[in-house]
Scaffold this active site. Structure first.
Site, PDB file in Angstrom:
ATOM      1  N   TYR A 152      45.235  67.734  10.470  1.00 46.21           N
ATOM      2  CA  TYR A 152      45.585  68.604  11.091  1.00 46.21           C
ATOM      3  C   TYR A 152      45.810  69.513  11.050  1.00 46.21           C
ATOM      4  CZ  TYR A 152      40.072  69.519  10.314  1.00 46.21           C
ATOM      5  OH  TYR A 152      38.700  69.930   9.866  1.00 46.21           O
ATOM      6  N   LYS A 219      39.340  55.145  15.325  1.00 38.41           N
ATOM      7  CA  LYS A 219      39.905  53.914  14.138  1.00 38.41           C
ATOM      8  C   LYS A 219      40.207  53.159  13.977  1.00 38.41           C
ATOM      9  CE  LYS A 219      37.502  53.066  10.344  1.00 38.41           C
ATOM     10  NZ  LYS A 219      36.222  52.226  10.228  1.00 38.41           N
ATOM     11  N   ASP A 273      33.285  54.986  12.479  1.00 37.42           N
ATOM     12  CA  ASP A 273      32.015  54.692  12.213  1.00 37.42           C
ATOM     13  C   ASP A 273      30.411  54.046  12.757  1.00 37.42           C
ATOM     14  OD1 ASP A 273      33.650  52.871  12.105  1.00 37.42           O
ATOM     15  OD2 ASP A 273      33.138  51.961   9.937  1.00 37.42           O
ATOM     16  N   ASP A 297      35.557  67.045  13.404  1.00 35.67           N
ATOM     17  CA  ASP A 297      35.364  67.462  12.738  1.00 35.67           C
ATOM     18  C   ASP A 297      34.108  66.662  12.307  1.00 35.67           C
ATOM     19  OD1 ASP A 297      35.059  69.921  11.732  1.00 35.67           O
ATOM     20  OD2 ASP A 297      36.624  68.941   9.668  1.00 35.67           O
TER      21      ASP A 297
END
Ligand code: NAP
Length: 408
Positions: A152, A219, A273, A297
């Site tokens: 971002y 992640k 995930d 987000d």
């Protein structure tokens, strides 16, 4: 005659909140004015009902968005940013993202310019709101999303540009990376300093609010030196700043036989995930979630859907110097000035703002009166189309119904 004063901040981050604070507001574009008027009725009624006229907000309009552009030629005047800094706490409706005007998003700009590094999104089920979950009452989570870096940060170059080609050539020749010629390039910077301050704020919040765990969502199995580092820095700051209050999940089993000791918070970490599965399958095992920008987000909107959608999700952007509370949905321009949409998100953001100011009774009144109104089947169109037998009311009527319940 009451004396209107500014909220100020002490060196240790605590606030001095006068009884008649001046709070700047941006009413926003599209449906913004409708939901602002509705939220104002509810916030004023809550302060009045809680404090009987002894505490009251004095609202100060500040400009941003389309109206500001028409008036001043500026989408986000410097004066507006200065006012938020000066008054420490502000609230805003949704703003149109100018297309092709050299501004990525007014919201991202406000967050970055004021260093509002934590995007805080509580997600809690309100009875009678239609939810896709079987047991939505098990959901009580607060997402702390890092707001200033990650993908971002806006460092990217379009495919085929000289800049992108130069970066590709540097990465190929100097770093041995294999990149398809003509690719677009985005950079994902993540720092120890910014990751740690976000995780520290999340842990401090969990301690203050009595939540039993904080989960680092990342992640890091794939992006080891950004997302993986975020998790490592999270564990480090937990030890450095909250060593006496936080234990890791490993310690929970190795030292405490899996039984959480009184007064301790468990620090977990989960691959992004996998966490999306877990918040659906075992939502009551997760409480405060601290995560980098992009994951945050995704997970905050997904969680909002689990409790009934974005129309009811509150949010805040908080930094060390100031905080901006906001509706989390967009301007929904097709409904502008129809007095139609759900003002719940901005009302609940107002409740968060009151909590932040230490006006807890007023915050609680907003939440309970809003829940009671929905439970009575009085709702705006978005919920009416999902609740059999509900009475559909306008945005302003919904506000009056909520305010009415505070006086009862
Ligand atoms: P949006 O304004 O959030 O609207 C999408 C749909 O969500 C609406 O058509 C409506 O669905 C539903 N919705 C949104 N707000 C609602 C409310 N208060 N009550 C009930 N339903 C609501 O998203 P968008 O159309 O993608 O974006 C429009 C503009 O807003 C863009 O300029 C975008 O950049 C901007 N934006 C601003 C913010 C912000 O300021 N924080 C955030 C996101 C987007 P139905 O039509 O199905 O009823």
């Amino acid at each position: 005659m009451e004396k209107q004063m500014k909220i100020t901040k002490n060196a240790d981050g605590t606030l001095n909140v006068p009884d008649f604070p001046v709070i700047p507001f941006i009413e926003g574009d599209g449906t913004g004015p409708d939901i602002w008027r509705a939220a104002k009725i509810v916030m004023d009624s809550a302060a009045d009902a809680a404090y009987n006229g002894k505490r009251k907000v004095s609202w100060l309009a500040i400009d941003a968005g389309e109206k500001s552009y028409e008036k001043t030629g500026e989408w986000l005047p410097e004066k507006t940013l200065d006012a938020i800094k000066e008054y420490v706490v502000a609230i805003k409706g949704p703003l149109t993202t100018p297309v092709g005007k050299g501004i990525r998003s007014l919201n991202v700009t406000i967050r970055q310019r004021l260093d509002l590094y934590a995007c805080v999104r509580p997600v809690k089920y309100i009875e009678a709101v239609p939810s896709p979950m079987k047991q939505p009452e098990k959901i009580d989570m607060v997402v702390f999303r890092e707001n200033t870096e990650d993908l971002y940060a806006g460092i990217e170059w379009a495919a085929g540009t000289d800049e992108a080609n130069r970066v590709i050539s540097f990465l190929k020749l100097e770093m041995g990376a294999d990149i398809v010629a003509g690719s677009g390039i985005g950079v994902k910077p993540m720092s120890a300093q910014n990751s740690k301050r976000l995780v520290a704020r999340a842990i401090a919040y969990a301690i203050a609010q009595g939540y039993p765990s904080v989960t680092l969502m990342h992640k890091g199995n794939i992006m080891k030196f950004t997302e993986g580092a975020f998790s490592k820095w999270g564990y480090e700051v937990a030890k450095e700043k909250f060593g006496d209050r936080v234990i890791t999940e490993d310690e929970l089993f190795a030292k405490y036989n899996g039984v959480q000791p009184q007064g301790k918070i468990v620090l977990k970490d989960r691959i992004a995930d996998m966490l999306f599965q877990q918040v659906l399958l075992r939502p009551d095992e997760y409480h405060v979630i601290a995560t980098p920008n992009l994951n945050g987000d995704y997970i905050s909107d997904a969680l909002a859907a689990q409790v009934g959608g974005l129309g009811m999700a509150p949010g805040a952007n908080i930094g060390d110097d100031c905080a901006v509370f906001e509706a989390t949905h967009g301007t929904a321009p097709k409904y502008a000035n129809l007095d139609k949409v759900n003002p719940g998100s901005l009302m609940l953001s107002g409740a968060m703002m009151f909590d932040y100011m230490g006006w807890h009774p007023a915050a609680e009144l907003i939440r309970s009166a809003l829940a009671a109104t929905i439970k009575a089947g009085i709702v705006t169109y978005d919920l009416a189309r999902q609740i059999q037998g509900a009475r559909e009311v306008k945005c302003s009527e919904f506000a009056r119904a909520v305010a009415e319940r505070m006086r009862k």
